[in-house]
Design a protein around this motif. Structure first.
Motif, short mmCIF file in Angstrom:
data_model
loop_
_atom_site.label_atom_id
_atom_site.label_comp_id
_atom_site.label_asym_id
_atom_site.label_seq_id
_atom_site.Cartn_x
_atom_site.Cartn_y
_atom_site.Cartn_z
N ARG A 184 -22.42 28.38 -0.82
CA ARG A 184 -21.07 28.90 -0.79
C ARG A 184 -20.57 29.05 0.64
N ASP A 223 -17.27 27.45 2.13
CA ASP A 223 -16.16 28.21 2.72
C ASP A 223 -15.78 27.61 4.06
N TYR A 252 -15.58 37.39 8.73
CA TYR A 252 -16.30 36.71 7.65
C TYR A 252 -17.79 37.02 7.65
N THR A 253 -18.43 36.89 8.81
CA THR A 253 -19.88 37.10 8.79
C THR A 253 -20.23 38.56 8.53
N ALA A 254 -19.31 39.46 8.87
CA ALA A 254 -19.57 40.86 8.54
C ALA A 254 -19.63 41.01 7.02
N VAL A 255 -18.80 40.25 6.33
CA VAL A 255 -18.81 40.34 4.86
C VAL A 255 -20.14 39.83 4.31
N ALA A 294 -22.91 39.45 5.68
CA ALA A 294 -24.09 40.21 6.13
C ALA A 294 -24.30 41.46 5.30
N ASN A 295 -23.33 41.82 4.48
CA ASN A 295 -23.47 43.03 3.68
C ASN A 295 -23.55 42.74 2.19
N LEU A 296 -23.64 41.48 1.85
CA LEU A 296 -23.75 41.13 0.43
C LEU A 296 -25.22 40.98 0.06
N ARG A 302 -27.66 34.10 3.25
CA ARG A 302 -26.26 33.70 3.47
C ARG A 302 -25.98 33.48 4.94
N GLU A 303 -26.45 34.41 5.75
CA GLU A 303 -26.19 34.26 7.19
C GLU A 303 -26.85 33.00 7.72
N LEU A 341 -24.97 29.89 9.54
CA LEU A 341 -25.37 29.39 10.86
C LEU A 341 -25.88 27.96 10.76
N ARG A 371 -31.56 23.20 3.89
CA ARG A 371 -31.07 24.50 4.36
C ARG A 371 -32.00 25.02 5.44
N ALA A 379 -34.53 27.19 7.54
CA ALA A 379 -35.63 28.03 7.10
C ALA A 379 -35.37 29.47 7.52
N PRO A 419 -28.14 44.52 0.65
CA PRO A 419 -29.22 44.57 1.65
C PRO A 419 -29.30 45.98 2.22
#
Ligand code: SF4
Lengths: 888, 1060
Positions: B543, B547, B637-640, B642-644, B650-651, B655, B690, B692, B829
Motif C-alpha cells: 500500500r 500511495d 504521511y510517514t507519521a501516520v 509509523a503509528n499504524l 510499512r515504514e 523507504l 521488499r 528486509a 505499535p
C-alpha cells in the motif's frame, strides 16, 4: 644541516610545530591535510605539474583515453577497443606510476604483460608526439627536469610510493623534513622499505619517542596491539543503513547544536558514493548542512542524460520512443499534456514525421537535428553547440547548480573534442566519443560549500578532527576487500616484481588498507563513533574485523535526539500534543481514518459509506453497472459517482477491455455486411480483413507497438470464430446487432446492449460475446460469493420483451470468442434476482458503497480502482453481515 | 573448537574429497579448518578458490577463516593475502573470468553487472523492442501472445533453451519408450495388481454377471502381462462395471464384496495410470505440428537473443546468467584454462548440491587437475527452480571417489538434541529412500520434557472452506506458541551452551509459500506476540508503494483522475467520500478532477489542493525522491504509517520504494520518466523484493527456502496440506530432450504433444522428489521442539510425510471451535517514549571557510551569496561578449608570472581566443609601464600572497595580488570602477596582513583607489556583522535595480528586480 626523516608514531604535533615556524615549504597530498597544518594545499603532484617542460601539458582524461585507444588499436586489436581502453587505463596508469621507464626484456613476460607493456609504451609515445604527459607519470617526469631543491616539510605522505620518494628526494634541499609515522609491526613493512630507501639517499633518521595524547592516537596504538585499558569509543550496530544514517546525523546535529563548528566534524565512509545519496536526503530532512565532495559523471545528470538521448535519437534516426523521450525530457520542454496526446496519436517516427509534429504543435523547428553522415570533427562539435543553443539548454540548465556545472564541463570538453579539427569521422563515431565524455567527465555531486564534510579515509590522512563518525564498519566494506586488477592480477604482478616492475601485491594492498584505517584513527582528537548496519538493503552484514581488533563490540544505539520535524511528528501523533502544528493535525486525522479502515470496525464515510442517498429513480443503469454495484459497491461508486471511469488506455498495451471492444465491433460490422449483402459468405477472409481494418483504424490500434504482428493473432482468432459452425448455426438469422434496449426491472431503469439476437425456429436466441474462456461470475450472493448471473436473465426479462415484444425467447448464452463455444451458466432463481435488486437499491438509498468485493476477489481482478479503494488483507477483518444490515 | 573425528577426516584429507554434511553438522567450521590446512601446506590464499552459494555465506566464510587463522599461521603474507583471496559466489567468479578475458568471453571489457532485480528491470524495458525484431512472417505461424510468452520462458534459461531447440525427435523417443516401460512396470508390479489378480483367481461364480466381469478383468490382466492389445485392455480395465452380481451366486456377501472391491481396486489403478497417460504415450499429431513450428521458434529466439545481446553489448551490461554463459565461453579457450590452471590450485565448494549444470561445466573446466573439496548434502537440494541439479553433486562425488578418495560424511548434528533427532531420522528414513542418512546428536539431554515433536491436523473440516480451515490452523499454532511462552519452556542456548527459558526470537513458523504467513502473523499478533516476517510479495504491491506511486502519477499528469483520487483518499490527505461525493455533484463532463477542484473552495479538499499545487511547482526542479520527501514533510504521511499496526513493515516499504525510485530516476531525475518506467515494470509484473527488516526479538515467519542455513529452538512447519500449484506452462524444454509447447486445436483448446506430456511428467517427478527434500530442510531447522500442522487431513506435504510419521508420532486433532474464526484487530505499535533531546530547529549554515570575496558578494545581496557559495550555483547571464571574467583571470595570471609575451598565455589558456589573451596581456603590462603605479612596484613586493583571516566561526582565505611592506594592492580589470563594492575584501586583506592602507589598481582606467587607515577602521563592524550573519545562515534577498541587473542569478531568482 642535513635532510631528516622524522620517525614518530604520532607525528602531528611535531609537524605542526615545524610548519608554524614557517621556514619550510609545506607539501601535503590533500587539502584537509594542509588545512590541519594551517597551510594552503600544495601536493607533490601540483609541484610536479609546474615542473613540466615548457610547451608540454597534461593530457586531459579525454585525450588520455583517446591516446590509449589508439595505442591499443595499434598493438592488440581487441574486439572492443573503447571498452578495453577504459578497462585498461587504471592498470596502464599504475604501471606508469611504478617506474620511470620500462627497459625490460619482454621475453621473460607473459603474453598479457607483454601486451600491456607494449601498449603502455605506445601510449606514452603517442602522448609525446602531442607534447603531452599522463597524470600518472608526472612525478617521474618532474624528477627528470632536475628541479631546484628547496627546504620543505613533507607531511601526509605516510605510504609513499617510489615515484613520490624519488621526487621528494629530488626537491628537498638541506633542512627538509619528511614525516613518516612508523611502528614496528608487519603493517609497516613497506614504510620501513621507504625509510631505508631515503637513508640510502643520505637522509638521516630522527626518531622520537611516542607519547600518546589524543584518543585517536591511543586507538591507533590499540589497533596495532592491545594496550592497557583505553576509553572505549561508542560503537553502534544499527538495524539498517537508513537507521545508521539517521542516528549519525542526529548525533551530528546535537554537536552542531552545542556550538561545535561544522569544520570540526567529519563523516567517514570507505565508499562515499554508496552512502552519499542517503546521507544527503536525510540531512535535508534534518536541516543539517552536509557536504559530499565526490564527483559524479555527466551521464548521471539531467543534462548528460539529455545529451545521451539526443545522440541516440539522431543515431537511430528518430524512432518514436527515443525521440519522444528527448522531447519530453524535463530539460527540454516538459511539454504539456496537449503536446503529448498529439504526439501519441500521431506516433511519428523518422525525422520528417517528427519535424512536422514539432512544427505544428510546438512551433519548433527541429531541422538542426538533421545531421549528415560524415563530417569534420570541428563541424560536429559546432553542430552540437548549435543544437544546445537552439534548445536553449544553457538557460534551462541554469535552474540547477549541478546542471549548469555539467553544461560548462561539457562545453569545455568539446574544445578538446574538436581537435584535430580537420579529421573526418561519422556521426556515430562522434556520438561514441561523446558518450565517452559523458562517462569520464564529472561534476561535483553536490556543488557549493560549507557544512559537515563526508570523506573517505584516504582523503584525510594526516589531518585532525575533533569529531569523527565512521560509517559502514562492516565486513567487506571497511576494510574494503582487496580487488584483483582485471588486467594484471596479483599472480602476474608477483612475476613482474621479479623483473623489476614494482606493482602493488595483494599482501601490500591489504596492509595499505589496514594502515589507512590506522591513520584514520590518528586524526581523532575528541571523540569518534563507529557504526555499521546489520542490514544493507536485503544483505545481512557482519561487523568489521577492525572493531574486534580495537576491542570494540557494537551495541544497539542508545536513544538519539530527534533531529527533524518529521521524526518528531511520528512520536507526537498519538500524544495529541502540538495543536499548532498543522501538518501534525492533518496526520492525526489521516491516522484516525486509516486505523478505522484497518480495524474490524464497520465501514464509514472514509470507506465508501457516504450516508448520502442517491435516488435510483433518477438514474438509468446499464447491466454492467448493476453488476459492478452488486459485486463491489465501491467500484460502482468510483466509476459512476466519482466518475473515474475506465482508466485511460495505456499507450502500448491492448487491455482486455479494448480487445473485447475490437472483437465486438469487428463482428458487428461483419454481420452488418452480411445483412446488406446476403450473398457474402461469413467465412470469407476478405470480409473479415476489411472490417478489421476499419475498426483498427477507428480505434487507433495501429499506434500500438508491434501492432502489425499482433493483429495477425486477432485476425486468426476472429476467423476461427467465423469458421466455426456453432457460432452462427444454420437456420439462424441475425435480427439485431449491438441492440440497445431500455426497460424497467424491479423499479430500476435499465439499459443495455445485446451483442446479437438470432431468430431461430425455436425462438429468439440472445447472445453475448466474451473474450474470456469462462462465463462471467456474476454478482455476489448473500455470503459474498460471486455467483449470481445478472446479464443473461436481464436480457431475457428486459431486453427481449423491449426489443421484440411479440417473440418468445428460446435461450440466451455467452459465446466465448477465444474458445469458440457456448458457455453455459445456471440461471438464478427469481428470489435471488429480487434480492440482488433489493440490495442494489439499498446501497443507493443509504449512500452505502463500502469497499466490499466478493470473497473470491473476482471484482478486483478487472477493477481499475485498487489504488483508490485501498483494498487488501484489511478487508478480511471487516464483517460482511453488518454492512448489509446497515443497508436494510 | 576442536574438530570431531569426522570433521578432521574431511578437513585434513590429503587429496580431493567429497563431503556429505548433514544439517547442523558444523560444515563451515570444517571448511575453515580445511582452508587453514591448505595454507599450512604452503598454498597461498591467492591460489585457493572458495565458492559459496550466497554473498552472505562468502562473507561469513572469509570472516570465519580469519578467526580460525588467528595467530596459528606463521606466514604474515598469507594472512594479508586472505583479504584478496577468491572467496565468493559463482557469479563473482564468473564475473572475474569475464573481466579478465573479455575478448574470449565475448563481452565488453568494462561491463557492469546487473543484479537479479536490475536484470529483470532491464529485460522488461528491452523486451518489446526485441520482439519487434522477429520477422513478420514468423508471427503468422506463432501468434504474438504465444510468441511473447514462449520467448520470455526461453530467455529465463537461454542456454538450456538453445540446447533444447537443437534437439530432434530421435533424442526423446528412446526416453519416451523408457518412461512408458517404467510406467508399465509400475503398473503391473503394483501391489493392487497382485492382490486383485490373487482374489479374482481364487473366487468364481460361473453364470453370474459379475463373474463375466471377473473374467474379462482377468483377460485384460493377462493380455497386458503378455504385452498385447495393451491399449484396449487398459481401456477395458478402466470401464469395468461392478454394479452387478448376486450374493447368492457367490455364496456370501463377503465373497461378493471381496471380488467387487478387487475389481474396483484395479479399475482405480488403471484409471490413475490412464490419466497419467504414460503407458500409452505415443507421438501424436501435436508433436508433428510442434516440430513443424520449431524452426520458427529457433529463428525467432535467435533474433530475440541477438537483439538483446546487442543491446547489452551497447549498454555494457551483463546479468547473472550472462556471466555464467560467457565465462563458459571464455573457458572453452585452452589459453584461458591454462591461465587459471596456473593460478588456482585448490577449490573448496560449498552447497554443491545447489550447483546447476552450467556451473558444473564451469567447474569441470577449471578443476581438471586441482585439489578439490566439495561439500554438500543431497537431502537439502531445494533449488530445482533455479536449475540446481542434485545429480551434479552425485557425479562429482563419484568422480572423486573413483580416483581413490572415498567420500566423507559429517553426521553428528550439533543442532538437534538426541530425542528429536531420532524422530526426524524415523520420519525420513522411509521417505528419502536412498538419500537418507541417519544423523546422530551431539546433545544427548532433552531441554524440556516430551513431547518434542507434535503433529496437529484438522481431521474433519465440517465443510468449511479451506481459507477458514487455515484460519483455524493459524489459531492453533498461535495457541501452541503462546503456551510454550507462558510455560517458559526451557530451550538450549547455542551461545552459552546452557538451558534457559524460551523467548520470542527462538521460534519460527515455516511454510512452503509466503501466502499463509500473513494469517499466522495475525493470529500471533492478536495474542500479543511480536512477529517478524522477512519479506514476501512484491514491493510494488504494498500500500505504501502504491500511495507513493499514485502521488508520482498525479504529479506527472494532474489529469490522471484515478491517481488524484487515490492521493486524496490516502493518508496524505484522507479526504472523506462524503466530501468527494459532494464535489462530484458539480463535476462537469470532460473536466479533470484536478481542474475542477482547483477552482472549488471546499473545506474538505482545500488543504490538499494547496499542498499539491506547491508540489506541482516543485516537480519542475526536484527529483522524484525529493518530491516524495517533500510530500511527507507537508502532509505527515510517514507519521501516520509509523503509528499504524505493522508500522516497521510499512515504514520499510515506504523507504524501500523511495530507494527503488532513487535508482529509477538516475539520469533523468524526473517524475515523468520514473512514472513511465514504473508502468512498464507493473505491466511486466516484475517482482521487486521488499526491503528486509531486522528480526529483533520476535517470532519469525518465513518460507522454508528462506530458512535454509538458519535454525531455531522451536520450529512450526505449517500449511502442510497445501498442494503444489499446478503448472500449466505453455512451453516446456529440456536440454537433452527438446522443446515443445501446448498448441491450440480448432476449438481453441490447448492440446499436449507426447513430448509435452513426457516433460511434464519428468518435471512433476522431479518436483515430487524435491518436495521431500524441502520438508527435510524444514524439519531439520529445529533444535529442541518441532510442530507440524495442517488445515486438513491429507494432501501436499502431509501425504509425503505420511509413511514416516506413522512410526514416529501420533497425530493430534485440531479442534474446530467456531470462535477461532472471529477477526481480531491487530494492536497499534507500542508508543515510543519521547526522547529528552529534541533538536528540530536550525543549526546554521555550516559554512566555515570562504574566500574573502564572499564578503563582497554578501554585502551586495545575501541571496546572491547563497546561490554562489552555499548552493555552488554558476548562475546564468546572457553572455555580453566581453569576457570580463576570463580577461581578469588571465591578467592576474600574467601579472603573477610576470609574463611579457603572448606565447605562455596561449599555452596555458588554449581554450581562449587570442583577442582575449592580447587584451589581458596589455592590461597586465599597464602595471609595469604606467608611472601611476610606480609607488607600488616595491622591490620587496610579493605577488599572489595567500592569507587567511578568521572572523567569528569562519575562516576567510584570499590571495592578495600584490603585497608590499606598507600596503596591499588589488588589481581590477572591471569595466567600471566601483571601489565601494570591494571595500570588505580590501579590508580583509589589510586586516590579515596588518597593513594600514589598501589600494585598488584599476588597470583599464589607470586609476588607483585608496582605502585609508580611517576607512579601514570604520569597516571593521560591518565585516564582523556580515561574517556573523553568514554563519547563522541568514540570507535575506536584497533586490535592487543595480544589484539585480548585474546578478548572474536574475534568471532563477524569485525576488529579482528586472529592469524595464
Ligand atoms: S479493487 Fe476490488 S475492492 Fe477495490 S473497488 Fe475494485 S473491486 Fe472494489
Amino acid at each position: 644541516m642535513s635532510r631528516l626523516i622524522y620517525l614518530e608514531a604520532q607525528p602531528y604535533f611535531r609537524a605542526k610545530e615545524v610548519a608554524d615556524q614557517n621556514q619550510l615549504a609545506v607539501t601535503t597530498p590533500t587539502k584537509t591535510t594542509a588545512r590541519a597544518l594551517g597551510k594552503q594545499k600544495r601536493s607533490l603532484q601540483d609541484f610536479a605539474m609546474q615542473q613540466l617542460p615548457k610547451g608540454t601539458t597534461i593530457a586531459s582524461p579525454l585525450e588520455a583515453q583517446r591516446a590509449l585507444r589508439e595505442a591499443i588499436h595499434q598493438t592488440v586489436q581487441p574486439h572492443d577497443v573503447e571498452g578495453t581502453a577504459r578497462a585498461w587505463m587504471p592498470t596502464v596508469q599504475a604501471l606508469l606510476r611504478s617506474s620511470p621507464s620500462f627497459n625490460i626484456a619482454l621475453d621473460s613476460c607473459t603474453e598479457r604483460a607483454t601486451q600491456l607493456l607494449q601498449v603502455t609504451q605506445r601510449y606514452v609515445d603517442i602522448l609525446r608526439q602531442q607534447n603531452q604527459f599522463d597524470t600518472a607519470e608526472v612525478l617521474w617526469r618532474a624528477v627528470e627536469q632536475q628541479p631546484e631543491p628547496h627546504p620543505a616539510l613533507i607531511y601526509g605522505y605516510f605510504q609513499p610510493r617510489l615515484d613520490e620518494l624519488t621526487l621528494i628526494d629530488a626537491i628537498a634541499a638541506d633542512g627538509s623534513i619528511v614525516v613518516l609515522p612508523i611502528g614496528t609491526g608487519e603493517l609497516f613493512r613497506e614504510s620501513r622499505v621507504a625509510v631505508e630507501w631515503l637513508q640510502q639517499k643520505s637522509w638521516t633518521i630522527h626518531a622520537f619517542e611516542a607519547s600518546l595524547q589524543t584518543i585517536g592516537e591511543k586507538l591507533g596504538q590499540q589497533f596495532l596491539a592491545p594496550v592497557e585499558a583505553i576509553a572505549k569509543p561508542s560503537t553502534y550496530a544499527y538495524s539498517n543503513v537508513e537507521a545508521e544514517v539517521r542516528g549519525t546525523l542526529a548525533q551530528v546535529k546535537q554537536l552542531l547544536h552545542e556550538g561545535v563548528s561544522a569544520r570540526d566534524i567529519t563523516i567517514i565512509a570507505r565508499d562515499e558514493i554508496s552512502y552519499g545519496p542517503q546521507l544527503l536526503e536525510i540531512a535535508w530532512e534534518c536541516g543539517i548542512p552536509l557536504r559530499a565532495l565526490y564527483a559524479t559523471p555527466l551521464n548521471t545528470t539531467r543534462f548528460g542524460a539529455w545529451i545521451d538521448l539526443l545522440l541516440e535519437a539522431i543515431e537511430q534516426q528518430f524512432p518514436f520512443e527515443a525521440t519522444a523521450k528527448l522531447l519530453r525530457h524535463p530539460l527540454y520542454t516538459n511539454p504539456d499534456a496537449e503536446f503529448w496526446s498529439a504526439v501519441r496519436c500521431l506516433h511519428p517516427t523518422g525525422f520528417t514525421a517528427w519535424q512536422e509534429v514539432c512544427q505544428s504543435v510546438l512551433n519548433f523547428d527541429l531541422s538542426v537535428l538533421k545531421v549528415g553522415h560524415r563530417a569534420r570533427r570541428d563541424f560536429w562539435v559546432e553542430r552540437l553547440q548549435t543544437i544546445l543553443k537552439t534548445f536553449d539548454l544553457r538557460r534551462r540548465c541554469s535552474r540547477w547548480a549541478r546542471e549548469s556545472l555539467a553544461f560548462n564541463a561539457l562545453n569545455q570538453a568539446l574544445v578538446n573534442l574538436a581537435k584535430p579539427e580537420e579529421e573526418i569521422l561519422t556521426w556515430s563515431a562522434f556520438a561514441q566519443e561523446m558518450r565517452e565524455v559523458l562517462a569520464i567527465v564529472g561534476v561535483p555531486a553536490q556543488p557549493g560549500r560549507g557544512g559537515v564534510e563526508l570523506h573517505s579515509p584516504s582523503s584525510i590522512i594526516g589531518a585532525r578532527y575533533p569529531y569523527l563518525f565512521v560509517l559502514g564498519m562492516a565486513e567487506e566494506t571497511l576494510p574494503a576487500p582487496v580487488r584483483n586488477d582485471c588486467v594484471l592480477d596479483f599472480h602476474e604482478r608477483k612475476a613482474l616484481r621479479h623483473i623489476g616492475i614494482p606493482l602493488e601485491l595483494a599482501s601490500e594492498a591489504a596492509r595499505q588498507e589496514a594502515l589507512l584505517f590506522y591513520y584514520l584513527l590518528q586524526t581523532i582528537t575528541e571523540a569518534v563513533v563507529f557504526s555499521y548496519a546489520s542490514l544493507n538493503g536485503r544483505q545481512e552484514q557482519l561487523p568489521s574485523p577492525y572493531l574486534a581488533q580495537l576491542g570494540l563490540k557494537a551495541i544497539a544505539p542508545p536513544e538519539m535526539p530527534i533531529a527533524s520535524l518529521e521524526a518528531l511528528q511520528k512520536l507526537s501523533l498519538r500524544r495529541a500534543t502540538h495543536p499548532e502544528d498543522v501538518v501534525l493535525q492533518n496526520a492525526i486525522h489521516a491516522w484516525t481514518v486509516e486505523c478505522r479502515r484497518e480495524s474490524s470496525a464497520t465501514q464509514d464515510e472514509y470507506d465508501g459509506v457516504t450516508g448520502m442517498p442517491i435516488d435510483y429513480r433518477d438514474r438509468i443503469f446499464s447491466v454492467s453497472q448493476l453488476t459492478k454495484l452488486g459485486l463491489c459497491p465501491f467500484q460502482w461508486f468510483a466509476d459512476k459517482v466519482l466518475k473515474l471511469g475506465e482508466p485511460e488506455e495505456s499507450e502500448d498495451d491492448l487491455s482486455p477491455s479494448r480487445r473485447g471492444n475490437l472483437y465486438h465491433k469487428v463482428l458487428e460490422l461483419v454481420f452488418k455486411e452480411l445483412q446488406t449483402n446476403p450473398q457474402q459468405s461469413l467465412q470469407d477472409p476478405a470480409l473479415l480483413e476489411a472490417q478489421f481494418q476499419s475498426v483498427e483504424q477507428a480505434m487507433k490500434l495501429t499506434d500500438l507497438p508491434l501492432w502489425a504482428v499482433r493483429r495477425i493473432e486477432h485476425l486468426q482468432t476472429l476467423q476461427r470464430v467465423l469458421n466455426e459452425p456453432n457460432f452462427f448455426p444454420d437456420g439462424a438469422e441475425a435480427i439485431a446487432l449491438e441492440a440497445k434496449f431500455e426497460g424497467i426491472w424491479h423499479d430500476l431503469k435499465l439499459t443495455g446492449r445485446v451483442d446479437r439476437i438470432d431468430r431461430t425456429p425455436q425462438g429468439l436466441v440472445l447472445i453475448d460475446y466474451k473474450t474470456g474462456s469462462s462465463p462471467p461470475k456474476g454478482v455476489s450472493d448473500a455470503n459474498g460469493k460471486a455467483c449470481i448471473d445478472l446479464q443473461l436473465p436481464l436480457y431475457q426479462q428486459v431486453a427481449a420483451p423491449a426489443l421484440f415484444p411479440a417473440a418468445t425467447v428460446a435461450t440466451s448464452y455467452y459465446y466465448s470468442l477465444t474458445k469458440t463455444k457456448k458457455l453455459s451458466k445456471a440461471l438464478p432463481s427469481e428470489q435471488e434476482l429480487a434480492d440482488v435488486a433489493d440490495r442494489c437499491k439499498a446501497h443507493l438509498n443509504h449512500g452505502h458503497f463500502p469497499v466490499q468485493p466478493d470473497v473470491g476477489g473476482v471484482a478486483c481482478q478487472y477493477c481499475a480502482f485498487d489504488l483508490v479503494c485501498r483494498q487488501g488483507s484489511r478487508l478480511s477483518r471487516k464483517a460482511r453481515k453488518e454492512n448489509t444490515h446497515d443497508a436494510d | 573448537m576442536m574438530l570431531t573425528k569426522q570433521q578432521a577426516a574431511a578437513a585434513y584429507a590429503v587429496h580431493s574429497v567429497a563431503v556429505t554434511a548433514g544439517a547442523g553438522t558444523g560444515k563451515t567450521h570444517m571448511l575453515a579448518e580445511r582452508y587453514l590446512y591448505h595454507l599450512e601446506s604452503g598454498y597461498s590464499p591467492l591460489t585457493i578458490v572458495a565458492l559459496t552459494f550466497t554473498e552472505k555465506a562468502a562473507t561469513e566464510l572469509r570472516s570465519r577463516i580469519r578467526q580460525t587463522i588467528g595467530d596459528r599461521l606463521a606466514n604474515p603474507d598469507f594472512v594479508a593475502e586472505l583479504e584478496a583471496a577468491q572467496i565468493s559466489t559463482f557469479h563473482a567468479l564468473a564475473a572475474r573470468i569475464c573481466r579478465e578475458h573479455s575478448d574470449a568471453a565475448g563481452v565488453p571489457p568494462d561491463f557492469a553487472v546487473l543484479d537479479d532485480l536490475d536484470g529483470k528491470v532491464w529485460l522488461a524495458e528491452a523486451f518489446t523492442e526485441a520482439l519487434d525484431q522477429i520477422p513478420l512472417h514468423l508471427y503468422k505461424q506463432v501468434p504474438y501472445s504465444s510468441m511473447r510468452s514462449i520467448m520470455l520462458a526461453l530467455l529465463g534459461d537461454p542456454l538450456t533453451a538453445t540446447k533444447a531447440l537443437a534437439r530432434r525427435r530421435k533424442d526423446w523417443l528412446p526416453i519416451l519408450q523408457q518412461v512408458k516401460q517404467e510406467a508399465l512396470e509400475a503398473f503391473v508390479h503394483h501391489k493392487d495388481w497382485f492382490n486383485t489378480k490373487d482374489i479374482l483367481q481364487s473366487y468364481a461364480a460361473p453364470g453370474d454377471k459379475l463373474n463375466d466381469v471377473r473374467e474379462s478383468t482377468l483377460d485384460a490382466i493377462a493380455s497386458i502381462e503378455q504385452g498385447h492389445a495393451f491399449a484396449e485392455s487398459l481401456e477395458a480395465l478402466c470401464d469395468l462395471k461392478v454394479n452387478v452380481g448376486s450374493q447368492k451366486a457367490w455364496g456370501s456377501k463377503e465373497k461378493l464384496d471381496a471380488v467387487k472391491d478387487a475389481i474396483k481396486c484395479i479399475r482405480e489403478l488403471a484409471q490413475e495410470h490412464q490419466k497419467q497417460g504414460l503407458m500409452t504415450l505415443e507421438p501424436n499429431i501435436w508433436d508433428d505440428q510442434a516440430e513443424a513450428i520449431l524452426p520458427v521458434l529457433r529463428e525467432a529466439f535467435e533474433q530475440v537473443r541477438s537483439q538483446l545481446q546487442q543491446a547489452k553489448q551497447r549498454q555494457r551490461v551483463l546479468d547473472f546468467s550472462d556471466l555464467e554463459i560467457h565465462a563458459l565461453q571464455a573457458l572453452n579457450h585452452q589459453a584461458v584454462r591454462d591461465y587459471y590452471a596456473q593460478r588456482w590450485q585448490v577449490f573448496l565448494i560449498d552447497e554443491f548440491q545447489d550447483t546447476n549444470p552450467i556451473q558444473g561445466e564451469l567447474l569441470e573446466l577449471l578443476t581438471a587437475n586441482q585439489l578439490l573439496t566439495i561439500v554438500g548434502d543431497a537431502k537439502q537440494s531445494i533449488y530445482g527452480f533455479r536449475r540446481a541439479d542434485v545429480k551434479v553433486f552425485e557425479s562429482w562425488r563419484d568422480h572423486i571417489y573413483s580416483a581413490g578418495n572415498p567420500p566423507k560424511e559429517l553426521s553428528l548434528s550439533f543442532r538437534t538434541h538426541h530425542t528429536l533427532m531420532q524422530s526426524i531420522n524415523t520420519i525420513f528414513e522411509p521417505i528419502l529412500n536412498g538419500l537418507h542418512q541417519n544423523l546422530d546428536a551431539h546433545r544427548q539431554e532433552e531441554p524440556h520434557t516430551a513431547p518434542h515433536l507434535r503433529v496437529l491436523t484438522i481431521q474433519d473440516t465440517h465443510g468449511l472452506p479451506i481459507d477458514q480451515c487455515r484460519q483455524i490452523e493459524a489459531q492453533q499454532i498461535a495457541d501452541l506458541i503462546k503456551q510454550l511462552l507462558d510455560d517458559q519452556v526451557m530451550v538450549y542456548d547455542k551461545l552459552t551452551g546452557t538451558l534457559r527459558p524460551i523467548e520470542y526470537r527462538d521460534i519460527a513458523i515455516l511454510s512452503r509459500t509466503w501466502s499463509p504467513l500473513e494469517l499466522y502473523g495475525q493470529a500471533l499478533e492478536s495474542q500479543g506476540i511480536p512477529i517478524f516476517q522477512a519479506g514476501g510479495g512484491s514491493l510494488l504491491e504494498t500500500r505504501e508503494a502504491k500511495d507513493a506511486w499514485a502521488l508520482l502519477r498525479f504529479l506527472a499528469d494532474p489529469t490522471d483522475d484515478i491517481a488524484f483520487m487515490a492521493v486524496l483518499r490516502s493518508p496524505f490527505f484522507a479526504v472523506s467520500d462524503r466530501t468527494l461525493f459532494q464535489l462530484a455533484q458539480t463535476l462537469p463532463d470532460q473536466v479533470s478532477w484536478w481542474k475542477h477542484l482547483k477552482h472549488q473552495p471546499n473545506a474538505g479538499s482545500y488543504a490538499a489542493i494547496q499542498v499539491l499545487e506547491k508540489l506541482l511547482i516543485e516537480r519542475h526542479s526536484e527529483a522524484p525522491t525529493r518530491l516524495l520527501q517533500l510530500a511527507d514533510r507537508v502532509t505527515g504521511y510517514t507519521a501516520v504509517i509509523a503509528n499504524l499496526p505493522n508500522a516497521p513493515r510499512r515504514e520499510a516499504d515506504w523507504l524501500g520504494f523511495l530507494a527503488f525510485v532513487r535508482e529509477l530516476e538516475q539520469g533523468s531525475n524526473d517524475v515523468l520518466s520514473v512514472v513511465q518506467r514504473l508502468k512498464i515494470l507493473v505491466t511486466s509484473e516484475v517482482e521487486v523484493p521488499r526491503p528486509a527488516l531486522e528480526a529483533g526479538n520476535a517470532v519469525q515467519l518465513m518460507t522454508i527456502h528462506a530458512s535454509k542455513g538458519l535454525e531455531w529452538s522451536v520450529v512450526a512447519v505449517a500449511d502442510l496440506t497445501r498442494r503444489s500449484p499446478s503448472d500449466s506452462s505453455q512451453v516446456r524444454f529440456d536440454p537433452d530432450l527438446g522443446l515443445t509447447f501446448q498448441l491450440a486445436d480448432e476449438a481453441g483448446d490447448n492440446q499436449k504433444s507426447a513430448l509435452y506430456t513426457l516433460l511434464e511428467y519428468r518435471k512433476r517427478q522431479a518436483e515430487k522428489e524435491e518436495n521431500k527434500r524441502v520438508l527435510y530442510v524444514a524439519l531439520t531447522r529445529a533444535r529442541d521442539h518441532l510442530i507440524l500442522t495442517a488445515a486438513g487431513n491429507k494432501g501436499g506435504g502431509l501425504d509425503i510425510l505420511h509413511p514416516g510419521l506413522q512410526g514416529a508420532v501420533s497425530i493430534e486433532e485440531i479442534s474446530m471451535e467456531q470462535d477461532r474464526l472471529h477477526p481480531v484487530d491487530i494492536e497499534d505499535p507500542p508508543l515510543p517514549s519521547i526522547p529528552t533531546r529534541i533538536l528540530t530547529g536550525t543549526v546554521g549554515s555550516g559554512l566555515w571557510e570562504l574566500p574573502v570575496t564572499a564578503l563582497t558578494e554578501y554585502a551586495q545581496c545575501p541571496q546572491r551569496f547563497r546561490y554562489r557559495y552555499v548552493d555552488g550555483h554558476l548562475g546564468y547571464r546572457e553572455a555580453n561578449g566581453n569576457h570580463g571574467t576570463e580577461i581578469g583571470t588571465v591578467t592576474h595570471w600574467a601579472l603573477q608570472h610576470q609574463i611579457q609575451e603572448l606565447q605562455p598565455l596561449s599555452a596555458n589558456f588554449s581554450h581562449l581566443s587570442i583577442d582575449i589573451l592580447q587584451e589581458a596581456l596589455i592590461l597586465a603590462q599597464q602595471f609595469h609601464q604606467r608611472e601611476l603605479y610606480a609607488p607600488y612596484r616595491h622591490p620587496e613586493g610579493l605577488a599572489e600572497h595567500a592569507i587567511t583571516l578568521k572572523l567569528g566561526q569562519i575562516t576567510f582565505n584570499g590571495i592578495i595580488d600584490w603585497l608590499t611592506p606598507e600596503c596591499v594592492l588589488d588589481f581590477k580589470t572591471d569595466q567600471e570602477p566601483k571601489p565601494h563594492h570591494h571595500r570588505l575584501q580590501l579590508w580583509a586583506y589589510a586586516k590579515a596582513t596588518e597593513r594600514t592602507t589598501a589600494h585598488i589598481a584599476y588597470l583599464r582606467h589607470s586609476q588607483v583607489h585608496t582605502f585609508t587607515a580611517q576607512d579601514l577602521t570604520e569597516l571593521q563592524d560591518e565585516a564582523e556583522a556580515v561574517a556573523n550573519a553568514i554563519a547563522k545562515g541568514q540570507y535575506p534577498p536584497q533586490p535592487s535595480q543595480t544589484s539585480c541587473s548585474s546578478c548572474a542569478y536574475l534568471e532563477i531568482c524569485d525576488h529579482g528586480m528586472r529592469s524595464g
